[in-house]
Scaffold this motif. Sequence first.
Motif, short mmCIF file in Angstrom:
data_model
loop_
_atom_site.label_atom_id
_atom_site.label_comp_id
_atom_site.label_asym_id
_atom_site.label_seq_id
_atom_site.Cartn_x
_atom_site.Cartn_y
_atom_site.Cartn_z
N UNK A 1 0.83 -1.21 0.00
CA UNK A 1 0.00 0.00 0.00
C UNK A 1 0.87 1.27 0.00
N UNK A 2 1.95 1.27 0.79
CA UNK A 2 2.84 2.43 0.83
C UNK A 2 3.49 2.66 -0.53
N UNK A 3 3.91 1.59 -1.19
CA UNK A 3 4.52 1.72 -2.51
C UNK A 3 3.50 2.23 -3.53
N UNK A 4 2.29 1.66 -3.51
CA UNK A 4 1.25 2.11 -4.44
C UNK A 4 0.93 3.59 -4.24
N UNK A 5 0.74 3.99 -2.99
CA UNK A 5 0.40 5.37 -2.68
C UNK A 5 1.51 6.33 -3.10
N UNK A 6 2.74 5.99 -2.75
CA UNK A 6 3.87 6.86 -3.07
C UNK A 6 4.09 6.94 -4.58
N UNK A 7 4.01 5.81 -5.26
CA UNK A 7 4.21 5.80 -6.72
C UNK A 7 3.08 6.55 -7.42
N UNK A 8 1.84 6.37 -6.96
CA UNK A 8 0.71 7.10 -7.56
C UNK A 8 0.93 8.61 -7.45
N UNK A 9 1.31 9.05 -6.23
CA UNK A 9 1.55 10.48 -6.02
C UNK A 9 2.69 10.97 -6.90
N UNK A 10 3.77 10.21 -6.93
CA UNK A 10 4.95 10.59 -7.70
C UNK A 10 4.65 10.63 -9.20
N UNK A 11 3.81 9.70 -9.67
CA UNK A 11 3.47 9.65 -11.08
C UNK A 11 2.23 10.43 -11.44
N UNK A 12 1.66 11.13 -10.45
CA UNK A 12 0.43 11.91 -10.66
C UNK A 12 -0.67 11.04 -11.30
N UNK A 13 -0.86 9.86 -10.72
CA UNK A 13 -1.83 8.89 -11.23
C UNK A 13 -3.10 8.90 -10.37
#
Length: 156
Positions: A26-38
């Motif tokens: 969940x932390x990876x998904x959340x951080x990557x989503x934010x970083x990729x503006x997804x």
Amino acid sequence: MSTRPNDHGLSDAARRLSAEIGPFRRALLTTARRSGDLPDIPDAQIEVLRRLDADGWSSPTALGRALGLARSTVSNLVAAMERDGLVERRLARGDGRSTEVGLTELAERRLAVYDEAAERVLVEAMAASSAADRRVLAEAGAVLERLRQRLEGRAD
């Protein structure tokens, strides 16, 4: 409490691994989503996207079997993903009575952006780790893959 007399701490390690995998994902998904503006895509939909990315077009029944999901769950996921432009349906090749589901270009682009963002944030986090932790993490992917394969073999 140990499940076997000679498990050498395997029970504790199993409990800790089980407890950390969900929050890590969940932390990876959340951080990557934010970083990729997804946009926020539910985990179950991401699993469907990943499976379709790996396998190509698939019937909803095959998707359900591969992911361990009920037919109604797959139907609801596919319907929502179709509305969001992430998957499309077509008549199954060789069988005009059933349908197959495949990724749209939008889904392929989002997966690529997510993968790039996830790699970037993981590399940044790993670079801040100790050299010993980086060595362990370098091997962790292969170890987790073998462990998952053992678990899947047991489920069969």
